[in-house]
Write an enzyme that holds these catalytic residues in place. Structure first.
Site, PDB file in Angstrom:
ATOM      1  CE1 TYR A  76      10.668   5.080   4.302  1.00  8.39           C
ATOM      2  CE2 TYR A  76       8.572   6.708   3.886  1.00  8.39           C
ATOM      3  CZ  TYR A  76       9.381   5.886   3.642  1.00  8.39           C
ATOM      4  OH  TYR A  76       9.029   5.169   2.484  1.00  8.39           O
TER       5      TYR A  76
ATOM      6  CG  ASP B  88       6.072   5.143  11.392  1.00  8.16           C
ATOM      7  OD1 ASP B  88       5.775   3.579  11.706  1.00  8.16           O
ATOM      8  OD2 ASP B  88       5.572   6.048   9.844  1.00  8.16           O
TER       9      ASP B  88
ATOM     10  CE  LYS C 127       8.660   0.284   4.307  1.00  3.85           C
ATOM     11  NZ  LYS C 127       8.868   0.855   4.775  1.00  3.85           N
TER      12      LYS C 127
ATOM     13  NE  ARG D  79     -15.665   5.659  -0.696  1.00  3.42           N
ATOM     14  CZ  ARG D  79     -17.024   6.094  -1.313  1.00  3.42           C
ATOM     15  NH1 ARG D  79     -16.715   5.987  -2.577  1.00  3.42           N
ATOM     16  NH2 ARG D  79     -17.602   6.871  -0.842  1.00  3.42           N
TER      17      ARG D  79
HETATM   18  C1  LIG Z   1       8.445   2.736   4.640  1.00  2.20           C
HETATM   19  C2  LIG Z   1       7.778   4.078   5.640  1.00  2.20           C
HETATM   20  C3  LIG Z   1       6.595   3.726   5.984  1.00  2.20           C
HETATM   21  C4  LIG Z   1       6.094   4.436   4.782  1.00  2.20           C
HETATM   22  O1  LIG Z   1       5.309   3.228   4.165  1.00  2.20           O
HETATM   23  P1  LIG Z   1       4.534   2.788   2.512  1.00  2.20           P
HETATM   24  O2  LIG Z   1       4.352   1.242   2.967  1.00  2.20           O
HETATM   25  O3  LIG Z   1       5.904   2.837   2.108  1.00  2.20           O
HETATM   26  O4  LIG Z   1       3.756   4.287   2.389  1.00  2.20           O
HETATM   27  C5  LIG Z   1       6.151   5.060   6.545  1.00  2.20           C
HETATM   28  N1  LIG Z   1       6.984   4.934   8.035  1.00  2.20           N
HETATM   29  C6  LIG Z   1       8.207   3.791   8.229  1.00  2.20           C
HETATM   30  C7  LIG Z   1       8.660   4.523   9.533  1.00  2.20           C
HETATM   31  C8  LIG Z   1       8.544   3.152   6.824  1.00  2.20           C
HETATM   32  O5  LIG Z   1       9.753   2.172   7.207  1.00  2.20           O
END
Ligand SMILES: *Cc1c(COP(=O)(O)O)cnc(C)c1O
Length: 392
Positions: free
Chosen positions: A109, A182, A207, A55
């Site tokens: 998002y 982000d 992604k 963890r």
């Molecule tokens: C997909 C996404 C998230 C969340 O990520 P997960 O891996 O699905 O939890 C956050 N910010 C953006 C811009 C995203 O495209």
């Protein structure tokens, strides 16, 4: 080292003994043993390098974190079970000793907006939303709300707007707020927000970075100041990415620069194709000469790269027409997510922006005929041909 070289070498071939496997094996152990308890004691005290409990950290995590730190020019990283887990931990770490108020970009998002409104708000963390591309509005909102943290995305979803990270970072520093960016949509191929003064960067590894649609993951990459609190919070509430998923993300990152470059180039070709198509009303793409954030993009983005997402409006299409158009696609996959090797189309009305009222969607410019295409690494010619046969 350039990004292509970093992606292939950093974090791998850590020496477990006399031999070195060419890639890091998957370590499934929950606990790690040492020759004597004294060494274990030193590992717990961070006096000796090692692992004690999964963890806290494990070799698969560490390799992945090392490469993410290198790609984003950070001081350290923490790999989390999803992008959302990473965002929650980053926000908690930023606000732990700051005023519990977040200034957030209005176009975020969907799940991030839910995190702010449905998870953090009930714990007393207020959020004010602002158009992050309007610097005067951002400055005014900072004066008015004294936020402890500013949260933005490097390219907004789905309209692909771009805020000025360097100027917003300067405002954050001057007002004692932490800037969290982000960077999922732009990726470190296009911009490294920490270089521009951001305190913390977050990615959905799901992604572009892992890129194959076969794993979930998130990562926080941070400056030196926030690393200890991020690690200590993580040890306590345990959002850490498991060894199998860490392995897949790490493996994916090796080809991330190649994929991203191809996706960016394909996206330019697809945007040009759609712009001249008789069945397309309008295309949103960051290289357009009439893009509202043209100047910021020119300063902030790596030359010639504009991301792999193209958003467009299908001419005279109601909801059913858009769904029929998507059903006619043969190559392009219709679903949620983005950044995968395959091209992927999302319909915001039924997916990411489903929970907004028609009025809210209209106000944000998310019309009923708007679709978002994440361009893959296929041949651009085949992607355009598939769009062409489906548009009618
Ligand atoms: C997909 C996404 C998230 C969340 O990520 P997960 O891996 O699905 O939890 C956050 N910010 C953006 C811009 C995203 O495209």
């Amino acid at each position: 080292m350039e990004i292509n070289t970093k992606a292939v070498h950093v974090g791998d071939r850590r020496k477990p003994g006399a031999f070195v496997p060419v890639t890091t094996p998957i370590y499934t152990a929950a606990t790690y043993l040492y020759e004597n308890v004294e060494t274990l004691d030193k590992v717990f005290a961070h006096e000796v390098e090692g692992y004690a409990y999964a963890r806290y950290d494990n070799p698969n995590n560490s390799g992945l974190e090392e490469i993410c730190t290198a790609l984003e020019n950070g001081h350290g990283s923490l790999a989390c079970a999803s992008g959302m887990a990473a965002l929650q931990l980053a926000l908690t770490a930023a606000l732990i000793d700051r005023r519990k108020h977040i200034l957030a970009a209005s176009a975020l998002y969907g799940a991030t907006t839910n995190l702010l409104m449905n998870v953090l708000a009930p714990f007393g963390v207020e959020t004010t939303f602002v158009d992050i591309t309007d610097l005067a509005a951002v400055a005014e909102a900072i004066q008015e709300n004294k936020p402890g943290c500013i949260l933005m995305e490097s390219i907004s979803n789905p309209l692909l707007r771009v805020g000025d990270i360097a100027k917003i970072a300067a405002l954050a520093h001057a007002n004692g707020a932490a800037l969290i960016v982000d960077n999922t949509f732009a990726s470190p191929m296009i911009v490294c927000p920490l270089d521009l003064g951001a305190h913390i960067v977050v990615h959905s590894l799901t992604k572009y970075l892992s890129g194959h649609g076969d794993t979930m993951g998130g990562v926080i990459i941070t400056d030196a100041a926030h690393l200890p609190v991020i690690r200590s919070l993580s040890r306590t509430y345990g959002p850490i990415l498991g060894p199998f998923d860490s392995y897949l993300c790490f493996r994916g990152i090796k080809t991330f620069p190649l994929r991203m470059e191809r996706q960016c180039n394909n996206a330019i070709a697809v945007a040009r194709f759609l712009e001249q198509h008789a069945c397309v009303e309008r295309v949103h793409f960051p290289d357009q000469t009439d893009h509202p954030d043209k100047q910021t993009i020119a300063q902030q983005f790596a030359p010639g790269l504009f991301g792999g997402i193209v958003t467009f409006l299908v001419k005279d299409a109601a909801k059913q027409d858009v769904m029929n158009f998507m059903d006619r696609l043969k190559l392009i996959v219709c679903g949620t997510s983005l950044g995968d090797v395959h091209s992927l189309m999302l319909y915001p009305l039924i997916a990411s922006h489903r929970d907004l009222s028609p009025k809210q969607r209209q106000r944000q410019g998310i019309h009923d005929n708007l679709v978002r295409l994440s361009v893959g690494i296929e041949s651009a010619k085949d992607i355009c041909a598939d769009l062409d046969q489906a548009l009618r």
